[in-house]
Scaffold this motif. Sequence first.
Motif, PDB file in Angstrom:
ATOM      1  N   THR A 195       4.489  61.099  -5.653  1.00  0.00           N
ATOM      2  CA  THR A 195       3.233  61.707  -6.087  1.00  0.00           C
ATOM      3  C   THR A 195       2.065  60.886  -5.545  1.00  0.00           C
ATOM      4  O   THR A 195       2.016  59.676  -5.737  1.00  0.00           O
ATOM      5  CB  THR A 195       3.154  61.756  -7.627  1.00  0.00           C
ATOM      6  N   VAL A 196       1.136  61.559  -4.849  1.00  0.00           N
ATOM      7  CA  VAL A 196      -0.030  60.889  -4.282  1.00  0.00           C
ATOM      8  C   VAL A 196      -1.285  61.587  -4.785  1.00  0.00           C
ATOM      9  O   VAL A 196      -1.231  62.718  -5.280  1.00  0.00           O
ATOM     10  CB  VAL A 196       0.001  60.911  -2.743  1.00  0.00           C
ATOM     11  N   ASP A 197      -2.425  60.915  -4.658  1.00  0.00           N
ATOM     12  CA  ASP A 197      -3.665  61.549  -5.093  1.00  0.00           C
ATOM     13  C   ASP A 197      -4.020  62.697  -4.151  1.00  0.00           C
ATOM     14  O   ASP A 197      -3.585  62.751  -3.001  1.00  0.00           O
ATOM     15  CB  ASP A 197      -4.806  60.533  -5.160  1.00  0.00           C
ATOM     16  N   VAL A 198      -4.810  63.625  -4.661  1.00  0.00           N
ATOM     17  CA  VAL A 198      -5.125  64.852  -3.925  1.00  0.00           C
ATOM     18  C   VAL A 198      -5.803  64.542  -2.595  1.00  0.00           C
ATOM     19  O   VAL A 198      -5.494  65.157  -1.567  1.00  0.00           O
ATOM     20  CB  VAL A 198      -6.008  65.779  -4.790  1.00  0.00           C
ATOM     21  N   LYS A 199      -6.736  63.613  -2.593  1.00  0.00           N
ATOM     22  CA  LYS A 199      -7.475  63.288  -1.368  1.00  0.00           C
ATOM     23  C   LYS A 199      -6.521  62.819  -0.271  1.00  0.00           C
ATOM     24  O   LYS A 199      -6.641  63.228   0.897  1.00  0.00           O
ATOM     25  CB  LYS A 199      -8.520  62.214  -1.671  1.00  0.00           C
ATOM     26  N   LEU A 255      -3.442  63.890   4.800  1.00  0.00           N
ATOM     27  CA  LEU A 255      -2.173  63.939   5.535  1.00  0.00           C
ATOM     28  C   LEU A 255      -1.893  65.356   6.040  1.00  0.00           C
ATOM     29  O   LEU A 255      -1.450  65.547   7.178  1.00  0.00           O
ATOM     30  CB  LEU A 255      -1.026  63.478   4.632  1.00  0.00           C
ATOM     31  N   ARG A 256      -2.163  66.341   5.190  1.00  0.00           N
ATOM     32  CA  ARG A 256      -1.923  67.734   5.591  1.00  0.00           C
ATOM     33  C   ARG A 256      -2.830  68.133   6.744  1.00  0.00           C
ATOM     34  O   ARG A 256      -2.396  68.796   7.696  1.00  0.00           O
ATOM     35  CB  ARG A 256      -2.159  68.662   4.400  1.00  0.00           C
ATOM     36  N   ASN A 257      -4.094  67.718   6.684  1.00  0.00           N
ATOM     37  CA  ASN A 257      -5.028  68.055   7.761  1.00  0.00           C
ATOM     38  C   ASN A 257      -4.621  67.415   9.084  1.00  0.00           C
ATOM     39  O   ASN A 257      -4.902  67.955  10.157  1.00  0.00           O
ATOM     40  CB  ASN A 257      -6.449  67.634   7.384  1.00  0.00           C
ATOM     41  N   ARG A 258      -3.989  66.256   8.995  1.00  0.00           N
ATOM     42  CA  ARG A 258      -3.510  65.592  10.221  1.00  0.00           C
ATOM     43  C   ARG A 258      -2.149  66.110  10.661  1.00  0.00           C
ATOM     44  O   ARG A 258      -1.655  65.741  11.732  1.00  0.00           O
ATOM     45  CB  ARG A 258      -3.424  64.074   9.981  1.00  0.00           C
ATOM     46  N   GLY A 259      -1.523  66.957   9.834  1.00  0.00           N
ATOM     47  CA  GLY A 259      -0.237  67.563  10.182  1.00  0.00           C
ATOM     48  C   GLY A 259       0.920  66.587  10.229  1.00  0.00           C
ATOM     49  O   GLY A 259       1.851  66.761  11.033  1.00  0.00           O
ATOM     50  N   THR A 297       3.953  65.183  -3.422  1.00  0.00           N
ATOM     51  CA  THR A 297       3.318  66.090  -4.378  1.00  0.00           C
ATOM     52  C   THR A 297       1.933  65.576  -4.714  1.00  0.00           C
ATOM     53  O   THR A 297       1.778  64.404  -5.062  1.00  0.00           O
ATOM     54  CB  THR A 297       4.151  66.180  -5.681  1.00  0.00           C
ATOM     55  N   PRO A 298       0.897  66.425  -4.598  1.00  0.00           N
ATOM     56  CA  PRO A 298      -0.449  65.977  -4.966  1.00  0.00           C
ATOM     57  C   PRO A 298      -0.654  66.013  -6.467  1.00  0.00           C
ATOM     58  O   PRO A 298      -0.119  66.874  -7.168  1.00  0.00           O
ATOM     59  CB  PRO A 298      -1.354  67.002  -4.266  1.00  0.00           C
ATOM     60  N   SER A 299      -1.430  65.059  -6.977  1.00  0.00           N
ATOM     61  CA  SER A 299      -1.746  65.033  -8.405  1.00  0.00           C
ATOM     62  C   SER A 299      -3.158  64.512  -8.593  1.00  0.00           C
ATOM     63  O   SER A 299      -3.578  63.567  -7.922  1.00  0.00           O
ATOM     64  CB  SER A 299      -0.768  64.130  -9.163  1.00  0.00           C
ATOM     65  N   ALA A 300      -3.896  65.130  -9.513  1.00  0.00           N
ATOM     66  CA  ALA A 300      -5.284  64.730  -9.751  1.00  0.00           C
ATOM     67  C   ALA A 300      -5.385  63.344 -10.354  1.00  0.00           C
ATOM     68  O   ALA A 300      -6.357  62.633 -10.140  1.00  0.00           O
ATOM     69  CB  ALA A 300      -5.992  65.742 -10.659  1.00  0.00           C
ATOM     70  N   THR A 301      -4.432  62.923 -11.155  1.00  0.00           N
ATOM     71  CA  THR A 301      -4.343  61.593 -11.782  1.00  0.00           C
ATOM     72  C   THR A 301      -5.549  61.215 -12.622  1.00  0.00           C
ATOM     73  O   THR A 301      -5.799  60.049 -12.858  1.00  0.00           O
ATOM     74  CB  THR A 301      -4.135  60.482 -10.734  1.00  0.00           C
ATOM     75  N   MET A 316     -12.497  51.026   5.368  1.00  0.00           N
ATOM     76  CA  MET A 316     -11.706  51.429   6.536  1.00  0.00           C
ATOM     77  C   MET A 316     -11.730  52.941   6.715  1.00  0.00           C
ATOM     78  O   MET A 316     -11.892  53.451   7.837  1.00  0.00           O
ATOM     79  CB  MET A 316     -10.268  50.925   6.403  1.00  0.00           C
ATOM     80  N   ASN A 317     -11.586  53.667   5.623  1.00  0.00           N
ATOM     81  CA  ASN A 317     -11.603  55.128   5.719  1.00  0.00           C
ATOM     82  C   ASN A 317     -12.989  55.650   6.101  1.00  0.00           C
ATOM     83  O   ASN A 317     -13.104  56.634   6.841  1.00  0.00           O
ATOM     84  CB  ASN A 317     -11.140  55.752   4.402  1.00  0.00           C
TER      85      ASN A 317
END
Length: 340
Positions: free
Chosen positions: A55-59, A64-68, A98-102, A257-258
């Motif tokens: 589980t990772v944060d939504v951002k 990752l999805r946008n970078r494919g 899995t995305p999660s708002a956390t 960095m981001n």
Amino acid sequence: MNQELKSYYSTVAELLKEEKQMDAYRIFTGGDVTSYVDYHDGWDGGIDFYAVEITVDVKTYVALRNRGIIEDVCSQITAAFNDSMGNIRDSVRSVSLTPSATTIVDERKISEPSSYWKVGYYKVFISHVSKYKGSASNLKLMLEPYGISAFVAHEDIKPTKEWEVEIERALFSMNALCAILTPDFNKSSWCDQEVGYAFGRNILCIPIDKGQLPYGMFGKIQALKSEGKNAQQIAESVFNAIIDNDKSRNEYVHTLMNLILNNKSEELVNQWISVLLRINTIEHADLEYFNSHVSEVVALISKENLAALNSLFADNNLQQVGVQPVAAMPEIVDVDDLPF
């Protein structure tokens, strides 16, 4: 995580790190990892096939999805698990993200972050009594060049918004809190509650002595002195407090960095690189990640900053990045002193 697989956690992380699969490494070590037996084959003594969910944060998920690369990251973690498990009969069959708002949700719908944060910046809530909103607003302005977005309630909240909800949204999404301790600070129930939120979330609290020493839960923290200083000097002290704290420093480094890697402004990229280069302690894994992606913005980096970055990379046994021609940097103009 399943106890049988948990013993492989450190090996999986080291494999990903040694193979320079830094996206997978950051996801695996930074996400919430769980596993379960997905399938059992009873033939020849039995084999358990595991599924691993991270589980990772939504951002992070959206980036990752946008970078494919979600499928690549999952495949790399799957391979690292199976390499670490060697010749035992069990195996990891799949890894999923899995995305999660956390964030915490209550009846007033405060789960979403405040819309008043600058996107991608490190988030600092400035707690103050309304009488001193000028000091808070000036500090907010001076923190921005550090990649820090400050929330000043009386300035940021529009009259049409439900102010209590907006304050709570900011409190639940802040990375750190600054409290401008004035003689009447402890007479404000809201200010004390704001400090309580920060302690309850176990995040960095920075007291600023403007006529009042820290008290109560704040009592064990040394305050920043404000006497004789302007807002720019206080902002510098806040920056130092953030990078002197292990937890806040790592969060702040990731933010810088981001910001650098996702920006197209030559001025801002060099501004934030200059800030990053002032941080003496940066995790090697973070430097590896930055080193592997900085080529995406290298054309925007000044020769001076590029040379300093390459010196930092060399000191950490990382590859150099190429020198690109860049336009002349605009002359830096001194800002007027702002009272604090």
